[in-house]
Design a protein around this motif. Structure first.
Motif, PDB file in Angstrom:
ATOM      1  N   ASP A   1      41.920  47.180  36.694  1.00 50.15           N
ATOM      2  CA  ASP A   1      41.225  47.785  37.837  1.00 50.15           C
ATOM      3  C   ASP A   1      41.755  49.176  38.158  1.00 50.15           C
ATOM      4  N   ILE A   2      42.816  49.588  37.489  1.00 49.53           N
ATOM      5  CA  ILE A   2      43.459  50.869  37.790  1.00 49.53           C
ATOM      6  C   ILE A   2      43.423  51.770  36.556  1.00 49.53           C
ATOM      7  N   ILE A   3      42.907  52.981  36.722  1.00 47.43           N
ATOM      8  CA  ILE A   3      42.889  53.978  35.652  1.00 47.43           C
ATOM      9  C   ILE A   3      43.909  55.067  35.994  1.00 47.43           C
ATOM     10  N   ASP A   4      44.729  55.421  35.038  1.00 46.52           N
ATOM     11  CA  ASP A   4      45.741  56.461  35.240  1.00 46.52           C
ATOM     12  C   ASP A   4      45.074  57.829  35.073  1.00 46.52           C
TER      13      ASP A   4
ATOM     14  N   ASN B   1      36.170  61.326  37.047  1.00 51.39           N
ATOM     15  CA  ASN B   1      37.185  60.322  37.417  1.00 51.39           C
ATOM     16  C   ASN B   1      36.563  59.084  38.055  1.00 51.39           C
ATOM     17  N   LYS B   2      35.580  58.525  37.382  1.00 54.28           N
ATOM     18  CA  LYS B   2      34.902  57.337  37.866  1.00 54.28           C
ATOM     19  C   LYS B   2      35.463  56.081  37.198  1.00 54.28           C
ATOM     20  N   ASP B   3      35.576  54.993  37.956  1.00 55.84           N
ATOM     21  CA  ASP B   3      35.791  53.701  37.317  1.00 55.84           C
ATOM     22  C   ASP B   3      34.597  53.463  36.396  1.00 55.84           C
ATOM     23  N   PHE B   4      34.853  53.048  35.169  1.00 55.05           N
ATOM     24  CA  PHE B   4      33.722  52.955  34.240  1.00 55.05           C
ATOM     25  C   PHE B   4      34.017  52.001  33.099  1.00 55.05           C
ATOM     26  N   ILE B   5      32.930  51.571  32.471  1.00 56.36           N
ATOM     27  CA  ILE B   5      32.953  50.864  31.195  1.00 56.36           C
ATOM     28  C   ILE B   5      32.076  51.644  30.232  1.00 56.36           C
ATOM     29  N   SER B   6      32.619  51.927  29.052  1.00 52.44           N
ATOM     30  CA  SER B   6      31.833  52.507  27.975  1.00 52.44           C
ATOM     31  C   SER B   6      31.543  51.389  26.979  1.00 52.44           C
ATOM     32  N   VAL B   7      30.291  50.976  26.921  1.00 56.16           N
ATOM     33  CA  VAL B   7      29.885  49.908  26.003  1.00 56.16           C
ATOM     34  C   VAL B   7      29.685  50.525  24.628  1.00 56.16           C
ATOM     35  N   ILE B   8      30.346  49.989  23.618  1.00 55.19           N
ATOM     36  CA  ILE B   8      30.309  50.613  22.302  1.00 55.19           C
ATOM     37  C   ILE B   8      28.880  50.711  21.788  1.00 55.19           C
ATOM     38  N   LYS B   9      28.512  51.881  21.310  1.00 53.73           N
ATOM     39  CA  LYS B   9      27.200  52.089  20.684  1.00 53.73           C
ATOM     40  C   LYS B   9      27.397  51.924  19.184  1.00 53.73           C
ATOM     41  N   ARG B  10      26.945  50.817  18.675  1.00 48.35           N
ATOM     42  CA  ARG B  10      27.363  50.386  17.337  1.00 48.35           C
ATOM     43  C   ARG B  10      26.895  51.293  16.212  1.00 48.35           C
ATOM     44  N   ASN B  11      25.778  51.991  16.391  1.00 44.34           N
ATOM     45  CA  ASN B  11      25.310  52.858  15.306  1.00 44.34           C
ATOM     46  C   ASN B  11      25.921  54.252  15.342  1.00 44.34           C
ATOM     47  N   SER B  12      26.591  54.622  16.445  1.00 46.16           N
ATOM     48  CA  SER B  12      27.234  55.947  16.504  1.00 46.16           C
ATOM     49  C   SER B  12      28.335  55.947  17.563  1.00 46.16           C
ATOM     50  N   PRO B  13      29.424  55.214  17.318  1.00 45.29           N
ATOM     51  CA  PRO B  13      30.475  55.097  18.334  1.00 45.29           C
ATOM     52  C   PRO B  13      31.517  56.209  18.301  1.00 45.29           C
ATOM     53  N   GLN B  14      31.476  57.090  17.281  1.00 46.51           N
ATOM     54  CA  GLN B  14      32.617  57.970  17.008  1.00 46.51           C
ATOM     55  C   GLN B  14      32.946  58.913  18.168  1.00 46.51           C
ATOM     56  N   ARG B  15      31.930  59.500  18.787  1.00 39.81           N
ATOM     57  CA  ARG B  15      32.211  60.505  19.821  1.00 39.81           C
ATOM     58  C   ARG B  15      32.911  59.889  21.025  1.00 39.81           C
TER      59      ARG B  15
ATOM     60  N   LEU C   1      37.766  59.064  24.283  1.00 38.67           N
ATOM     61  CA  LEU C   1      38.598  58.130  25.039  1.00 38.67           C
ATOM     62  C   LEU C   1      39.996  58.016  24.448  1.00 38.67           C
ATOM     63  N   LYS C   2      40.100  58.068  23.135  1.00 36.15           N
ATOM     64  CA  LYS C   2      41.426  58.066  22.511  1.00 36.15           C
ATOM     65  C   LYS C   2      42.207  59.317  22.910  1.00 36.15           C
ATOM     66  N   ASN C   3      41.532  60.462  22.917  1.00 39.52           N
ATOM     67  CA  ASN C   3      42.215  61.730  23.207  1.00 39.52           C
ATOM     68  C   ASN C   3      42.711  61.828  24.649  1.00 39.52           C
ATOM     69  N   VAL C   4      42.053  61.115  25.561  1.00 42.31           N
ATOM     70  CA  VAL C   4      42.496  61.176  26.961  1.00 42.31           C
ATOM     71  C   VAL C   4      43.238  59.904  27.374  1.00 42.31           C
ATOM     72  N   GLY C   5      43.538  59.040  26.410  1.00 42.89           N
ATOM     73  CA  GLY C   5      44.339  57.856  26.687  1.00 42.89           C
ATOM     74  C   GLY C   5      43.601  56.743  27.399  1.00 42.89           C
ATOM     75  N   LEU C   6      42.287  56.659  27.199  1.00 44.13           N
ATOM     76  CA  LEU C   6      41.493  55.647  27.899  1.00 44.13           C
ATOM     77  C   LEU C   6      40.710  54.759  26.923  1.00 44.13           C
ATOM     78  N   SER C   7      41.269  54.485  25.774  1.00 44.36           N
ATOM     79  CA  SER C   7      40.573  53.672  24.775  1.00 44.36           C
ATOM     80  C   SER C   7      40.246  52.275  25.280  1.00 44.36           C
ATOM     81  N   ASP C   8      41.020  51.795  26.257  1.00 52.29           N
ATOM     82  CA  ASP C   8      40.777  50.442  26.772  1.00 52.29           C
ATOM     83  C   ASP C   8      39.477  50.339  27.552  1.00 52.29           C
ATOM     84  N   ARG C   9      38.862  51.480  27.906  1.00 56.12           N
ATOM     85  CA  ARG C   9      37.590  51.450  28.648  1.00 56.12           C
ATOM     86  C   ARG C   9      36.393  51.292  27.721  1.00 56.12           C
ATOM     87  N   LEU C  10      36.605  51.356  26.410  1.00 54.38           N
ATOM     88  CA  LEU C  10      35.525  51.165  25.442  1.00 54.38           C
ATOM     89  C   LEU C  10      35.506  49.692  25.047  1.00 54.38           C
TER      90      LEU C  10
END
Length: 356
Positions: A328-331, A288-302, A307-316
């Motif tokens: 600034d707020i994550i549910d 449960n950390k505030d975070f940014i997931s920077v897209i890894k362009r050669n293998s972003p699927q995982r 993030l889609k499954n836990v409702g946090l796609s906006d962090r990618l």
């Protein structure tokens, strides 16, 4: 209780590999099974090669990290070590009820230590199908697709499994079509344990400042640039784990030669995480950390799938300009509920595979 031997990638000096290996084995032990990682030590995929005397200096500098990795998994691995495919294929007769191919890219030949050849060990071909029950938990082939001359062996080896699962939807669909059966998609083992379970094996690192942790796979400069954006707004330090004593530009705190136990502490105590690693993303979610997931362009699927499954796609994020509009707020209440449902689905599969 049944005795289980796990074959996975655990001997490489890689945080994700070590942590997923520990997690699957520890989860099974927590459920009362007698479980251990079969100590098959594969050839490293991409060993670092330096001229003399630089190679000696590199090995000496990395000795603390090597010892930390070995110490972390010492109580999880079998006492007997297998140092070659031949040892496993000819000498294996250990006393297990079940052998399990664990997670990581064990079915990807580029990760199997045999220079782009199929490694039969990771398909459990060493185990007599009449003596051992064979199960796959979250075994992955990454983006690899089998050549026509490889498919007969794959069908033979995987045909001896009683239960098959992988950790990526694309891999599950591909294998299902190849084998003509349903292949279950489950969570990466690191998500089978919650934060409390992980903190039991975390070990402290001496940092008193509030920090943004950078955990990268390649593209260092990009991840550091994202972290500096956050640092400029918050005043926190930018900290980064490295395999060198040299500090990267833009980094305030360099943390060299960490082992998996120190990795866990650094994630747990960070104010913020910037990562382009799937496991970095997974631990950010799990802790449960505030975070940014920077897209890894050669293998972003995982990372995308998790993030889609836990409702946090906006962090990618795909561009650094998106930092300015990031909430600034994550549910976490919603995300944790979704993660717990995924965890139950995966553990139900695993226990059913063992017992039925």
């Amino acid at each position: 209780m049944k005795k289980i031997g796990i074959v996975t990638i655990h001997s490489d000096l890689n945080y994700g590999a070590a942590l997923q290996a520990y997690a699957l084995n520890q989860y099974l032990r927590n459920k009362g099974y007698t479980s251990e990682i079969i100590n098959y030590i594969k050839i490293p995929n991409h060993p670092r090669e330096y001229p003399f005397p630089v190679n000696i200096a590199y090995k000496l500098m990395n000795l603390p990290r090597f010892r930390r990795y070995r110490s972390f998994l010492k109580s999880s691995v079998s006492q007997r070590a297998y140092h070659s495919v031949e040892d496993m294929m000819t000498d294996f007769s250990d006393d297990y009820d079940i052998v399990m191919s664990g997670s990581d890219q064990v079915w990807n030949p580029t990760c199997g230590g045999l220079i782009d050849k199929l490694n039969p060990v990771y398909y459990l071909a060493f185990a007599d199908k009449d003596k051992y029950k064979k199960i796959a938990y979250a075994s992955s082939l990454g983006s690899y697709r089998f050549a026509d001359d490889e498919k007969p062996r794959i069908k033979q080896w995987l045909g001896e499994y009683s239960h098959l699962s992988t950790r990526e939807l694309s891999g599950g669909e591909y294998l299902g079509e190849l084998l003509g059966i349903e292949v279950k998609v489950v969570l990466d083992p690191t998500l089978l344990l919650n934060k409390n379970g992980w903190m039991e094996v975390a070990r402290p690192v001496g940092i008193s400042d509030k920090y943004i942790l950078v955990y990268y796979i390649d593209e260092i400069a990009e991840c550091v640039a994202y972290a500096r954006k956050i640092a400029d707004k918050t005043g926190w330090k930018v900290a980064m784990m490295t395999n060198t004593a040299k500090r990267f530009p833009g980094v305030d705190i360099n943390i060299p030669f960490c082992g998996p136990a120190q990795f866990l502490w650094l994630f747990a105590n960070a104010q913020y995480v910037v990562t382009n690693s799937f496991h970095g993303t997974a631990f950010s979610v799990n802790f449960n950390k505030d975070f940014i997931s920077v897209i890894k362009r050669n293998s972003p699927q995982r990372a995308q799938t998790l993030l889609k499954n836990v409702g946090l796609s906006d962090r990618l994020l795909t561009d650094i300009s998106q930092v300015e509009s990031l909430s600034d707020i994550i549910d976490w209440q919603q995300a944790n509920a979704k993660l717990e449902a995924l965890r139950k689905d995966s553990t139900d599969y695993l226990i059913n595979a063992i017992e039925n």
